[in-house]
Design a protein around this motif. Sequence first.
Motif: not given
Length: 316
Positions: A291-303
């Motif tokens: 609800n707060y982070l964009s898929p791109k932000m999530a992807e960055k953390m995941s990487t």
Amino acid sequence: VEAKEVQITDECKQLLSSLPKEIGWRTSHLYQYQGFWCQPAEIQSIVAFQKHFQSYENDIILATMPKSGTTWLKALAFTVVNRDRFPLSNKHPLLTSNPHDLVPFFEYKLYANNQIPDLTKYNAGGPRVFGTHIPFPSLANTAKKSNCRVVYLCRNPLDTFISSWHFIGSMSPFTLEEAFDMCCKGVIGFGPFWDHMLGYWKESKENPENLLFLTYECLKEDTVFHLKRLAKFLGFPFSMEEERSGVVEKIVELCSFQNLKEMEVNKKGKSIKNFENKMLFRKGEVGDWVNYLSPKMAEKMSTIMKEKLCGSGLKF
Ligand code: A3P
């Protein structure tokens, strides 16, 4: 969770002046002490803890990154190990005390403000139960060397970040995006996330009888199952009779998010300096980060997490 009025000693100021620093989420700066980022008052307490804490074999230490379910773990562990002394009844301590008052933090309570507590009589009659956010390698040597039991509760970094973001709220000088970037660089209280997790993870692999590694997500999914594991690990397994009579389910219910959130002490009280207890109970869900982070932000953390945890066997 630093008290604004904490006095920093000259000795600690000197230490701080030798440490790398970054703009802080809440206090003006975070300092990197022994590889992790902390506020000045926290560093002062951690140094005192490292120097003075004397561990007993039956001590229990509950360790977490901030906002990864500390309050919940404290409630569960306290209830389990003290169930002879405090049976489930309408006089149970959790009905009138916040879990942080029952299980004190080393760094915010016991060793806060440069005090050295006498813990020899603390919690007489049961094991001493403490909470901490300190990374494993920086625990007092006596705690690492004694046979005491450590429970680590780990949570998905994205949910932990969002929980911290709400907790700190208007005190933060950053936008959500800026705070997230800091977090990805590892700059968040007691971070980097990956080092914090890996320190405890490695110890749980090397010494599984001394360190139990749990995740918030698993605990949410099957609280009964993991509570039984926790009780056994802590040396207080549930008897057949207790299981038959539903004690495990009753503890799960007592410590549930909904139940604790609705208690008067948790609606009105203040157990941690600068924060009201009600702020400790926000949503209690898994995956609220969407609800707060964009898929791109999530992807960055995941990487980043994949790269940092690579080869450890730990995944998020
Ligand atoms: P959210 O902000 O995602 O709701 P900590 O106790 O380490 O400060 O962590 C706080 C997080 O744990 C908050 O997450 C809070 O709502 C959640 N929490 C608190 N008590 C809980 C409980 N009994 N069961 C599950 N989650 C709980």
